[in-house]
Structures are given as C-alpha cells and as structure tokens.
Design a protein around this motif. Structure first.
Motif, PDB file in Angstrom:
ATOM      1  N   LEU A  82       0.871  -1.182   0.000  1.00 21.80           N
ATOM      2  CA  LEU A  82       0.000   0.000   0.000  1.00 21.80           C
ATOM      3  C   LEU A  82       0.902   1.224   0.000  1.00 21.80           C
ATOM      4  N   ILE A  83       0.666   2.121  -0.942  1.00 22.65           N
ATOM      5  CA  ILE A  83       1.482   3.336  -1.041  1.00 22.65           C
ATOM      6  C   ILE A  83       0.687   4.494  -0.460  1.00 22.65           C
ATOM      7  N   HIS A  95      15.331   9.833  -0.549  1.00 28.12           N
ATOM      8  CA  HIS A  95      13.960   9.770  -1.055  1.00 28.12           C
ATOM      9  C   HIS A  95      13.361   8.397  -0.727  1.00 28.12           C
ATOM     10  N   SER A  96      12.079   8.407  -0.506  1.00 27.90           N
ATOM     11  CA  SER A  96      11.456   7.144  -0.106  1.00 27.90           C
ATOM     12  C   SER A  96       9.947   7.204  -0.397  1.00 27.90           C
ATOM     13  N   PHE A  97       9.238   6.241   0.123  1.00 20.82           N
ATOM     14  CA  PHE A  97       7.775   6.218   0.051  1.00 20.82           C
ATOM     15  C   PHE A  97       7.226   6.079   1.465  1.00 20.82           C
ATOM     16  N   GLN A  98       6.017   6.599   1.671  1.00 24.28           N
ATOM     17  CA  GLN A  98       5.255   6.168   2.839  1.00 24.28           C
ATOM     18  C   GLN A  98       4.591   4.877   2.390  1.00 24.28           C
ATOM     19  N   TYR A  99       4.770   3.858   3.132  1.00 25.50           N
ATOM     20  CA  TYR A  99       4.184   2.591   2.691  1.00 25.50           C
ATOM     21  C   TYR A  99       3.809   1.712   3.863  1.00 25.50           C
ATOM     22  N   PRO A 183       1.261  13.166  -0.057  1.00 18.79           N
ATOM     23  CA  PRO A 183       0.381  12.031   0.268  1.00 18.79           C
ATOM     24  C   PRO A 183      -0.331  11.520  -0.990  1.00 18.79           C
ATOM     25  N   LEU A 184      -0.539  10.248  -1.062  1.00 20.80           N
ATOM     26  CA  LEU A 184      -1.255   9.637  -2.190  1.00 20.80           C
ATOM     27  C   LEU A 184      -2.385   8.780  -1.633  1.00 20.80           C
ATOM     28  N   THR A 185      -3.538   8.865  -2.282  1.00 20.55           N
ATOM     29  CA  THR A 185      -4.646   7.996  -1.871  1.00 20.55           C
ATOM     30  C   THR A 185      -5.266   7.370  -3.111  1.00 20.55           C
ATOM     31  N   SER A 214     -10.709   1.830   5.216  1.00 22.24           N
ATOM     32  CA  SER A 214     -10.115   2.900   6.009  1.00 22.24           C
ATOM     33  C   SER A 214      -8.620   2.688   6.286  1.00 22.24           C
ATOM     34  N   PRO A 215      -7.817   3.678   5.922  1.00 20.22           N
ATOM     35  CA  PRO A 215      -6.384   3.540   6.179  1.00 20.22           C
ATOM     36  C   PRO A 215      -6.051   3.843   7.632  1.00 20.22           C
TER      37      PRO A 215
END
Ligand SMILES: Cc1cc2nc3c(=O)[nH]c(=O)nc-3n(C[C@H](O)[C@H](O)[C@H](O)COP(=O)(O)OP(=O)(O)OC[C@H]3O[C@@H](n4cnc5c(N)ncnc54)[C@H](O)[C@@H]3O)c2cc1C
Length: 222
Positions: A82-83, A95-99, A183-185, A214-215
């Motif tokens: 999940l990103i 650099h990275s991702f929220q995951y 943020p990405l949804t 729901s996240p």
C-alpha cells in the motif's frame, strides 16, 4: 503476534518491522491486489492477482490452467503493498515512500472442499466490492471447475511500515530545497456504464459509494 523466523526477520531498518496480527490484517484487508512469487524450473515469477484474507488464511484464485493453479503445494511469497505517499528528501539518497507492506511466506493448498471454495470466492468478491455478490449471477459448475482456489496460511508473515517526514543528513537540512511528503490515496472515479448496459439500471449504491477500506494504520508505527 506472528512469530518471526529466520526468513521473516527484517535485516534492513528493522525498526520498521511489524509482526502484530492487527497491523498485518489491516494491511491485507485494505489491499486487494497482491504479487505472488514462485519459482518454476529455477526461474522466479512474480504474478499480480487478487486475494482475500479470511481469518488466518489468504485465498488466491485463478484459472486451473494458470501456473499457480497447476502447481498447488508450491512455496510462494505473497506481497501486498500500500502506497501512502512519496517522501521527498533533500538528498537523492533519502527519497522514499510512505508505505505499508506485508509479506507472507508459505505453501499453497488447493481448496478442494466445495463449501470452502464457495466461501472463498464469495469472500473475494465481497472484499473487493462489498455488496456485489448479493446481485450477481453465481458461478456455474463449469466456471467453478475452471477456477482454482488456493489457500496460503498466515503463519510466516511480516509487515513493514514507513511513516513520518524525510530523514535527511543533518548538514542537508540547511539546503534551500523543498522537502516533505506528497500524500497519495486511491480514490474511485465516475462509474462508466457498460455500453451494452440497459440504461434503466442505475449505478448500485455500493458502486457509487465504493471507497478503499479505512487507512487506519497510517498514523501508527515509525
Ligand atoms: C513501496 C516500497 C518501496 C521501497 N523502496 C525501496 C528502495 O527503493 N530501496 C530499498 O532498498 N528498499 C525499498 N523498500 C524496502 C524493501 O521492501 C525491503 O524491505 C528492503 O529492500 C530490504 O530488503 P531485504 O531483502 O534486504 O530485506 P530483509 O530485511 O533482509 O528481509 C528479511 C525479511 O523481512 C521481511 N521484509 C522485508 N521487506 C519487507 C517489506 N517491505 N514488507 C514486509 N516484510 C518485509 C520479509 O519477510 C523478508 O524475508 C521499499 C518498500 C516499499 C513497500
């Protein structure tokens, strides 16, 4: 808690490792596409497919002619990712991702019991589009015969979660470069009716109101 094993203990950034069932279940329940890795004749394949969790079992399905369907009993690695965002640091390196991701290691079992198979397929539909199975035509004998359902036990499992701002080197914080998180949804667009749909049939409420589960975990773990 899932017991960590030699194979599931995180080596890199172990502080991001999460093994509690609640976190793992929440990741698996929010996602609906996984990547299944398996090896055939020494060649690794990683195949995307849908899945559902029911208790401590992950169910996958596919054609009985697909490699996965043809090879019950294989060792697999199932990954769900999940990103939640893109992490823009000042340095390229950071650099990275929220995951939130989960990795399940195990052996597939062909679901032969018709009741379990039926329940798994029903759960799969309801997992992706809750409310859908009440109105669709169920699979008939030949469709069910052409569909393999595979179960993977949730026994050797790990999750990894990244949250929070970028982590730059101390001396880079003074650089005049924008840094932060984008943020990405996942959000649905407008439903597109099938051109062959009888336009008297309205968009069902469960389609119009569909949203990703729901996240709830975005704010937890570091
Ligand atoms: C969207 C996304 C982007 C990423 N980008 C990068 C990147 O660019 N570079 C990079 O090095 N890493 C990245 N990672 C982290 C990456 O998934 C691995 O955790 C990392 O590369 C370490 O791999 P390893 O095989 O050395 O893991 P190890 O720590 O040696 O893995 C040991 C065990 O830990 C568990 N594990 C490892 N990673 C994960 C995970 N992500 N989720 C759940 N369990 C896990 C598995 O059970 C695995 O067998 C990213 C992760 C995600 C979700």
């Amino acid at each position: 808690m899932y017991q960590t094993t030699k194979r599931t203990r995180l080596g890199r950034l172990p502080e991001r490792g999460v093994y509690d069932r609640e976190t793992v279940h929440a990741i698996l329940d929010e996602g609906f596409v996984c990547h299944v890795g398996f090896v055939v004749d020494g060649q690794p394949y990683v195949i995307p497919t849908g899945y559902v969790r029911a208790g401590e079992t992950l169910y996958l399905h596919g054609s009985t002619g697909s490699r996965l369907g043809l090879r019950p009993g294989d060792q697999v690695c199932v990954t769900v990712t999940l990103i939640d965002g893109i992490v823009l640091a000042r340095a390229a390196f950071h650099h990275s991702f929220q995951y939130r991701s989960a990795v399940v290691l195990g052996r597939t079992r062909l679901v032969a019991d018709p009741e379990e198979k039926d329940a798994a397929l029903h759960a799969l539909v309801e997992h992706i589009v809750p409310g859908r199975s009440a109105e669709i035509r169920p699979g008939d004998g030949s469709e069910l015969a052409a569909t393999a359902v595979l179960a993977v036990p949730l026994e050797e499992v790990s999750a990894k979660v990244r949250t929070g701002p970028p982590k730059d080197d101390e001396e880079d914080y003074a650089l005049p470069i924008w840094a932060g998180v984008l943020p990405l949804t996942l959000t649905p667009g407008e439903p597109e009716p099938d051109p062959r749909l009888d336009l008297a049939i309205p968009v069902p409420s469960y389609v119009a109101a569909w949203e990703r589960r729901s996240p709830a975990l975005r704010q937890t773990a570091g």
